[in-house]
Design a protein around this motif. Structure first.
Motif, mmCIF file in Angstrom:
data_model
loop_
_atom_site.group_PDB
_atom_site.id
_atom_site.type_symbol
_atom_site.label_atom_id
_atom_site.label_comp_id
_atom_site.label_asym_id
_atom_site.label_seq_id
_atom_site.Cartn_x
_atom_site.Cartn_y
_atom_site.Cartn_z
ATOM 1 N N THR A 170 69.609 -3.070 180.551
ATOM 2 C CA THR A 170 69.532 -4.504 180.275
ATOM 3 C C THR A 170 68.732 -4.753 179.002
ATOM 4 O O THR A 170 67.658 -4.188 178.807
ATOM 5 C CB THR A 170 68.851 -5.236 181.452
ATOM 6 N N SER A 171 69.242 -5.625 178.157
ATOM 7 C CA SER A 171 68.576 -5.937 176.902
ATOM 8 C C SER A 171 67.258 -6.659 177.166
ATOM 9 O O SER A 171 67.166 -7.506 178.061
ATOM 10 C CB SER A 171 69.462 -6.834 176.027
ATOM 11 N N PRO A 172 66.208 -6.336 176.392
ATOM 12 C CA PRO A 172 64.934 -7.045 176.559
ATOM 13 C C PRO A 172 64.929 -8.406 175.877
ATOM 14 O O PRO A 172 63.895 -9.072 175.849
ATOM 15 C CB PRO A 172 63.929 -6.098 175.899
ATOM 16 N N PHE A 173 66.058 -8.811 175.310
ATOM 17 C CA PHE A 173 66.156 -10.100 174.631
ATOM 18 C C PHE A 173 66.934 -11.088 175.510
ATOM 19 O O PHE A 173 67.860 -10.707 176.217
ATOM 20 C CB PHE A 173 66.879 -9.960 173.291
ATOM 21 N N PRO A 174 66.603 -12.374 175.438
ATOM 22 C CA PRO A 174 67.337 -13.369 176.221
ATOM 23 C C PRO A 174 68.634 -13.776 175.521
ATOM 24 O O PRO A 174 68.829 -13.494 174.341
ATOM 25 C CB PRO A 174 66.360 -14.549 176.263
ATOM 26 N N LYS A 175 69.492 -14.422 176.265
ATOM 27 C CA LYS A 175 70.657 -15.066 175.665
ATOM 28 C C LYS A 175 70.197 -16.395 175.051
ATOM 29 O O LYS A 175 69.285 -17.033 175.552
ATOM 30 C CB LYS A 175 71.744 -15.329 176.712
ATOM 31 N N ARG A 176 70.860 -16.790 173.967
ATOM 32 C CA ARG A 176 70.488 -18.048 173.320
ATOM 33 C C ARG A 176 71.561 -19.105 173.596
ATOM 34 O O ARG A 176 72.741 -18.874 173.347
ATOM 35 C CB ARG A 176 70.335 -17.869 171.818
ATOM 36 N N ARG A 177 71.123 -20.255 174.092
ATOM 37 C CA ARG A 177 72.021 -21.392 174.288
ATOM 38 C C ARG A 177 71.536 -22.513 173.378
ATOM 39 O O ARG A 177 70.584 -23.226 173.705
ATOM 40 C CB ARG A 177 72.021 -21.838 175.753
ATOM 41 N N ALA A 178 72.186 -22.650 172.246
ATOM 42 C CA ALA A 178 71.754 -23.614 171.233
ATOM 43 C C ALA A 178 72.805 -24.696 171.052
ATOM 44 O O ALA A 178 74.013 -24.438 171.152
ATOM 45 C CB ALA A 178 71.504 -22.902 169.906
ATOM 46 N N ASP A 179 72.342 -25.895 170.767
ATOM 47 C CA ASP A 179 73.266 -27.015 170.546
ATOM 48 C C ASP A 179 72.552 -28.090 169.736
ATOM 49 O O ASP A 179 71.324 -28.120 169.653
ATOM 50 C CB ASP A 179 73.734 -27.592 171.886
ATOM 51 N N GLU A 180 73.342 -28.961 169.142
ATOM 52 C CA GLU A 180 72.800 -30.090 168.397
ATOM 53 C C GLU A 180 73.042 -31.367 169.197
ATOM 54 O O GLU A 180 74.083 -31.532 169.832
ATOM 55 C CB GLU A 180 73.466 -30.234 167.020
ATOM 56 N N GLN A 181 72.075 -32.251 169.157
ATOM 57 C CA GLN A 181 72.201 -33.556 169.807
ATOM 58 C C GLN A 181 72.419 -34.596 168.705
ATOM 59 O O GLN A 181 71.482 -34.945 167.982
ATOM 60 C CB GLN A 181 70.944 -33.890 170.608
ATOM 61 N N ILE A 182 73.653 -35.056 168.547
ATOM 62 C CA ILE A 182 73.964 -36.058 167.526
ATOM 63 C C ILE A 182 73.591 -37.443 168.061
ATOM 64 O O ILE A 182 74.031 -37.857 169.137
ATOM 65 C CB ILE A 182 75.453 -36.022 167.140
ATOM 66 N N ILE A 183 72.763 -38.154 167.310
ATOM 67 C CA ILE A 183 72.259 -39.463 167.731
ATOM 68 C C ILE A 183 72.986 -40.540 166.932
ATOM 69 O O ILE A 183 72.941 -40.559 165.698
ATOM 70 C CB ILE A 183 70.743 -39.559 167.487
ATOM 71 N N GLU A 184 73.653 -41.425 167.633
ATOM 72 C CA GLU A 184 74.459 -42.463 166.984
ATOM 73 C C GLU A 184 73.575 -43.629 166.551
ATOM 74 O O GLU A 184 72.970 -44.305 167.374
ATOM 75 C CB GLU A 184 75.555 -42.951 167.926
ATOM 76 N N LEU A 185 73.546 -43.872 165.249
ATOM 77 C CA LEU A 185 72.715 -44.958 164.715
ATOM 78 C C LEU A 185 73.296 -46.335 164.991
ATOM 79 O O LEU A 185 72.575 -47.336 164.919
ATOM 80 C CB LEU A 185 72.536 -44.758 163.211
ATOM 81 N N ALA A 186 74.594 -46.389 165.299
ATOM 82 C CA ALA A 186 75.227 -47.693 165.545
ATOM 83 C C ALA A 186 74.550 -48.431 166.697
ATOM 84 O O ALA A 186 74.542 -49.668 166.743
ATOM 85 C CB ALA A 186 76.716 -47.505 165.832
ATOM 86 N N LYS A 187 73.953 -47.679 167.620
ATOM 87 C CA LYS A 187 73.298 -48.290 168.779
ATOM 88 C C LYS A 187 71.892 -48.782 168.447
ATOM 89 O O LYS A 187 71.236 -49.411 169.276
ATOM 90 C CB LYS A 187 73.231 -47.288 169.926
ATOM 91 N N TYR A 188 71.414 -48.448 167.232
ATOM 92 C CA TYR A 188 70.039 -48.785 166.855
ATOM 93 C C TYR A 188 70.048 -49.456 165.482
ATOM 94 O O TYR A 188 69.783 -48.817 164.464
ATOM 95 C CB TYR A 188 69.175 -47.522 166.843
ATOM 96 N N PRO A 189 70.367 -50.736 165.416
ATOM 97 C CA PRO A 189 70.529 -51.420 164.127
ATOM 98 C C PRO A 189 69.264 -51.429 163.274
ATOM 99 O O PRO A 189 69.342 -51.363 162.050
ATOM 100 C CB PRO A 189 70.947 -52.838 164.528
ATOM 101 N N ASP A 190 68.074 -51.504 163.879
ATOM 102 C CA ASP A 190 66.846 -51.542 163.085
ATOM 103 C C ASP A 190 66.634 -50.223 162.335
ATOM 104 O O ASP A 190 66.217 -50.225 161.168
ATOM 105 C CB ASP A 190 65.643 -51.844 163.983
ATOM 106 N N MET A 191 66.900 -49.122 163.004
ATOM 107 C CA MET A 191 66.765 -47.827 162.333
ATOM 108 C C MET A 191 67.815 -47.684 161.239
ATOM 109 O O MET A 191 67.536 -47.136 160.154
ATOM 110 C CB MET A 191 66.904 -46.686 163.348
ATOM 111 N N ARG A 192 68.989 -48.195 161.495
ATOM 112 C CA ARG A 192 70.052 -48.107 160.489
ATOM 113 C C ARG A 192 69.692 -48.927 159.248
ATOM 114 O O ARG A 192 69.897 -48.484 158.118
ATOM 115 C CB ARG A 192 71.364 -48.597 161.094
#
Length: 965
Positions: free
Chosen positions: A337-359
């Motif tokens: 067994t490998s001494p390294f873990p599996k990597r589960r990576a992902d990006e969380q895309i945040i929609e600015l349309a829902k936040y008019p002040d930040m936009r």
């Protein structure tokens, strides 16, 4: 006449020159010492009583020297078998230079796996160790280097060690050397120098006073002559790519040459050299080759087409470079067994349309950036725009702080710009190099003078400040996404419900820590899943002690969030503390991103997988950076096995920060049509020619990434997959070393028995740990009643509150010391004992003898071993295997005490005893030499020319036949 010209004699005619032969044992300063070397009037010696394991230097003419042979035991000093076992174990544990193939493991808490032994075995194969360790991030290069350094020190081949590191890694290196290898290192820096010098005699230099020194490259580079005026046996340079010769693209460039110049001089001055880096090749062969010139100038040949590296010699003797996938394939082939873990990576895309002040805030900043890029008369304009956009993508609070600083500066007419400020700010903004004042360096841009008219610039900034104030925490899209994400990530690892959140900026860190504490307190009714979570923060302005205390508290908390800046993106390893990481914003360099990931995605991560999430706006700049830093980087890592450091260079980053760039415009169109989501986001880039999307970006990519053969050249010139050392050799060396040094079980039995012998008690706990109470006075300064202890090295790593007892722990050294002190007395009970055996018909004798040898290398290598020798008592005939005689029960000392004392007296008075031991020592020396030669003549270099130097009788066991009742 000097002392070196005299030939002083002891009372029995032995000269002091005889006593100072390497390997001899001498008595000096009321202690026993083993001589390591003699150099004129100066000799080195190591104490043999367990109090320390460091070699010390002495002047021959100032010391009184006596022979150090252990006195024979008194025949009447009969003890029981338990006492003799303790004495023999204490002697075995104190063998500083045992005959095990890997000596450094005796004083190491590290648990190296076989792939981590490869650099060590390569080092042992060379008289001069000159090694580049270029393994991937997260594979344990610090441990690999520590094993080499520890081994060289254990063999007497290195005493003075200089460790050169980036400033932010000094404390981590000191802690690693202390914790894993019990090497006491001193940090030398500007703020610590006065205190260090106050402890020295007048005229003494801090560089000569300490044998193991850690200092930052930027501190050392201005003190080259001062530092190198004193000899160094071993120089270790971490992040060695920072010390490569800078490549100059343009004549008007004036790169900083001081780091390279210091490294070059230090490499030339030291006998042994270790260069550590996960990214040795920066895309320019001249820079890359400069590292090999440091290892051995003859490895590089200059040609009209540029430098050429002698690859065969480099691969065989000087380079260890393995990708993580190489190591994982190695384990897979063995079915392990490998001494390294599996990597589960992902990006969380945040929609600015829902936040008019930040936009609206980003749109206002967009207009300001357009003004700065439109002015275009000075590079600083574009860097100000890039810096503020980067702050905005981190948090509205960070942007607001920068804007406030800039407004104050402009109103005071205090804005300035120096070439150095811009250069440093450029490095910090593009995440090319982490410094102690990383954020402060980038903040220089808050105070830099642009070419815009002041009134116009102030109007823009006040508009942005007003918009930023409207983005309150409930309206902050990234903060709300973090609140949603954290409970999910904690639930992914119920046993380690702790999450690390990285941010570039301390302003963002302060903001996040405040809001997370509010959410965890229960006052925020919209975040019930975070109620009760502990919140911690670590940043660059904290001292090492504060960071360590905070990290330990985070590790203990059952449910917690740690917000940290890049001050821990290198050096601090968190694989035992958590398995979830969130990048609150994208760093602007793919290698910085991977350094962060490597804090948890690394060797010995105890969870089977790690989760990595990156928060990204559906903003054109953030998406463009995601394509470059993440998507393109992953593609290159898959194709080439590495990410070139020039992927995200300053020209490309400045182009992407330009609101008018064609690529950002194309992404703006995607957002307008609701297409800014990860699935298919970069499909167009994959299918189309980049020139069609953005001709300028294509030109920059062509110039920096693919326009030359740089990527192919980097792959060809690298040494990935390198390992010419046979796996069976590694496993043999590890197995024999662990057997001879002493297992955790033997250490545990010895420790418990000694404590009870001193009238103390060991209380065992259900989790495998123990406490000591009452604590005997003899060990009171080495342990505490409340501390929990373990002999299991894995448990010692998993739980920060548990102290692991190994051979070099102060408690263990004290117990060995106390036991050996008793052995110096002839009347020490236990040196003579008896056993009863049902397997013999006549009395037998077992002598436990400490043999010392010296291997005639340069410098000499000292070897020790304890050997049981068995004989028939009646005629002295040898018994080949003594171990069956030592398995019988004790008790003969009580049942046959008078016979035992009489027989022991006859043995000790035998005139042939000493000559017999000397003959056996010579024979054992030949056996040891043959065994080492058979293991591997290459890496056991020098161990196959062995001469016996002394033989001490440690203990006598008389074995009597069992008599029928």
């Amino acid at each position: 006449m000097t002392s070196s010209e005299t030939d002083l004699s002891t009372e029995n005619g032995v000269t002091d020159l005889d006593l100072l032969a390497p390997g001899r044992v001498i008595r000096m300063r009321e202690r026993l010492w083993r001589v390591d070397y003699l150099d004129g009037d100066i000799f080195g010696a190591t104490a043999l009583d367990g109090r320390d394991n460091q070699a010390h230097r002495f002047h021959r003419g100032l010391e009184r020297l006596d022979e150090g042979a252990l006195p024979l035991p008194a025949p009447e000093a009969v003890g029981d078998q338990r006492q003799q076992d303790l004495l023999l174990d204490a002697q075995r544990f104190s063998l500083l230079h045992g005959t095990a193939p890997i000596l450094g493991l005796q004083r190491s808490r590290a648990i190296p796996t076989d792939y981590q032994i490869v650099p060590l075995l390569m080092a042992l194969g060379s008289e001069q160790v000159r090694l580049l360790i270029a393994d991937d991030v997260g594979t344990g290069k610090t441990i690999e280097a520590g094993l080499v350094a520890s081994e060289l020190m254990a063999r007497g081949r290195a005493r003075r060690v200089l460790i050169v590191v980036p400033a932010n890694l000094r404390e981590q290196w000191r802690d690693a050397l202390d914790h894993f290898f019990h090497i006491d290192a001193t940090i030398v820096s500007g703020n610590l120098l006065p205190a260090l010098e106050r402890k020295l005699l007048p005229g003494k230099s801090v560089w000569s006073a300490h044998d193991v020194v850690i200092a930052s490259i930027d501190y050392l580079k201005t003190r080259t002559q001062q530092v190198l005026a004193y000899p160094w046996d071993l120089v270790v340079i971490d992040e060695a790519h920072l010390c490569a010769m800078p490549h100059t693209l343009h004549r008007d460039q004036q790169p900083d040459m001081e780091r390279w110049q210091f490294a070059q001089a230090a490499a030339a001055a030291a006998r042994h050299l270790l260069l550590l880096t996960a990214t040795p090749h920066n895309g320019y062969t001249d820079s890359y080759a400069s590292l090999f010139r440091m290892l051995d100038a003859t490895l590089v040949h200059d040609t009209p087409d540029g430098p050429v590296i002698d690859r065969d010699r480099a691969r065989a003797h000087h380079v260890v470079q393995r990708q993580r996938r190489d190591i994982e394939a190695w384990y897979e082939q063995r079915g392990v067994t490998s001494p390294f873990p599996k990597r589960r990576a992902d990006e969380q895309i945040i929609e600015l349309a829902k936040y008019p002040d930040m936009r609206l805030l980003l749109e206002g900043l967009h207009r300001y950036a357009e003004d700065l890029y439109g002015a275009g008369t000075a590079p600083v304009d574009r860097w100000i725009a890039a810096h503020l956009q980067k702050r905005a993508l981190s948090s509205p609070y960070a942007l607001r702080k920068s804007v406030e600083n800039r407004v104050k500066t402009l109103r005071k007419q205090a804005a300035v710009t120096t070439t150095k400020q811009v250069a440093v700010a450029r490095e910090a903004t593009s995440d090319q190099l982490f410094t102690e004042n990383d954020e402060g360096d980038a903040a220089n841009l808050d105070r830099a003078a642009s070419t815009l008219q002041t009134a116009h610039e102030l109007a823009r900034l006040e508009e942005i400040a007003a918009a930023a104030k409207k983005v309150t925490p409930p309206k902050d899209p990234k903060l709300q996404e973090l609140f949603r994400l954290l409970p999910e990530r904690m639930a992914a690892h119920p046993d380690t419900a702790r999450v690390l959140v990285f941010t570039k900026f301390k302003d963002t860190l302060d903001y996040l820590a405040d809001r997370l504490e509010h959410a965890a307190s229960g006052r925020n009714k919209k975040t019930p899943a975070l109620h009760g979570a502990a919140v911690f923060a670590i940043h660059g302005q904290m001292s090492l002690a504060q960071r360590s205390e905070t990290f330990a508290a985070f590790e203990r908390a059952p449910k917690a969030v740690l917000v940290a800046t890049d001050c821990i993106s290198e050096g601090l390893n968190l694989q035992r503390a958590c398995a979830e990481l969130v990048h609150y914003e994208l760093p602007w360099n793919p290698n910085r991103l991977e350094q962060r990931n490597g804090r948890i995605d690394r060797f010995q991560q105890k969870e089977p997988f790690v989760g990595i999430r990156t928060l990204v706006y559906d903003d054109p700049l953030d998406a463009a950076l995601l394509y470059l830093i993440d998507t393109k980087a992953q593609q290159m890592r898959a194709d080439y096995g590495f990410v070139p450091p020039f992927l995200a260079n300053s020209d490309i980053l400045l182009h992407l920060s330009d609101p008018g760039s064609a690529y950002r415009a194309s992404l703006q169109e995607k957002r307008r049509h609701g297409q800014m989501a990860i699935p298919g986001l970069f499909a167009e880039e994959a299918d189309a020619d980049l020139t069609e999307l953005d001709s300028e970006l294509a030109r920059l990519a062509e110039a920096n990434i693919s326009g030359t053969d740089r990527l192919d050249k980097m792959r060809v010139e690298s040494f990935y997959g390198q390992s010419d050392i046979d796996l069976a050799t590694i496993e043999t060396a590890l197995s024999r070393s662990r057997d001879e040094i002493g297992s955790a079980q033997r250490i545990a039995a010895f420790t418990r028995a000694c404590i009870r012998e001193l009238q103390g008690d060991v209380a065992e706990h259900t989790d495998g740990t123990f406490t000591i109470h009452p604590i005997p006075g003899e060990i009171a300064d080495t342990v505490t009643a409340r501390e929990r202890y373990t002999f299991d090295p894995v448990a010692g790593i998993d739980d920060a509150e548990v102290d692991m007892i190994d051979l070099a722990h102060p408690l263990m050294r004290r117990l060995i010391d106390l036991t050996l002190d008793k052995a110096q007395l002839p009347e020490c009970t236990g040196r003579i004992t008896g056993r009863i055996s049902p397997n013999i018909d006549a009395a037998h004798l077992v002598l436990h003898v400490l043999f010392r040898y010296v291997a005639r290398g340069n410098p000499p290598v000292l070897l020790e071993e304890i050997v049981p020798l068995a004989y028939r008592l009646s005629d002295g005939s040898p018994v080949p295997d003594p171990w069956p005689l030592l398995t019988g029960p004790g008790g003969a000392g009580q049942q046959y005490r008078d016979d035992l004392i009489e027989d022991a007296r006859d043995v000790l008075r035998d005139p042939d005893l000493r000559p017999r031991l000397d003959r056996l020592a010579a024979a054992r020396a030949r056996t040891v030499a043959e065994h080492h030669a058979g293991l591997s003549a290459e890496w056991a270099n020098g161990l196959d020319d062995v001469e016996a130097t002394s033989a001490d009788l440690i203990a006598v066991t008389l074995v009597y036949p069992e008599v029928a009742p």
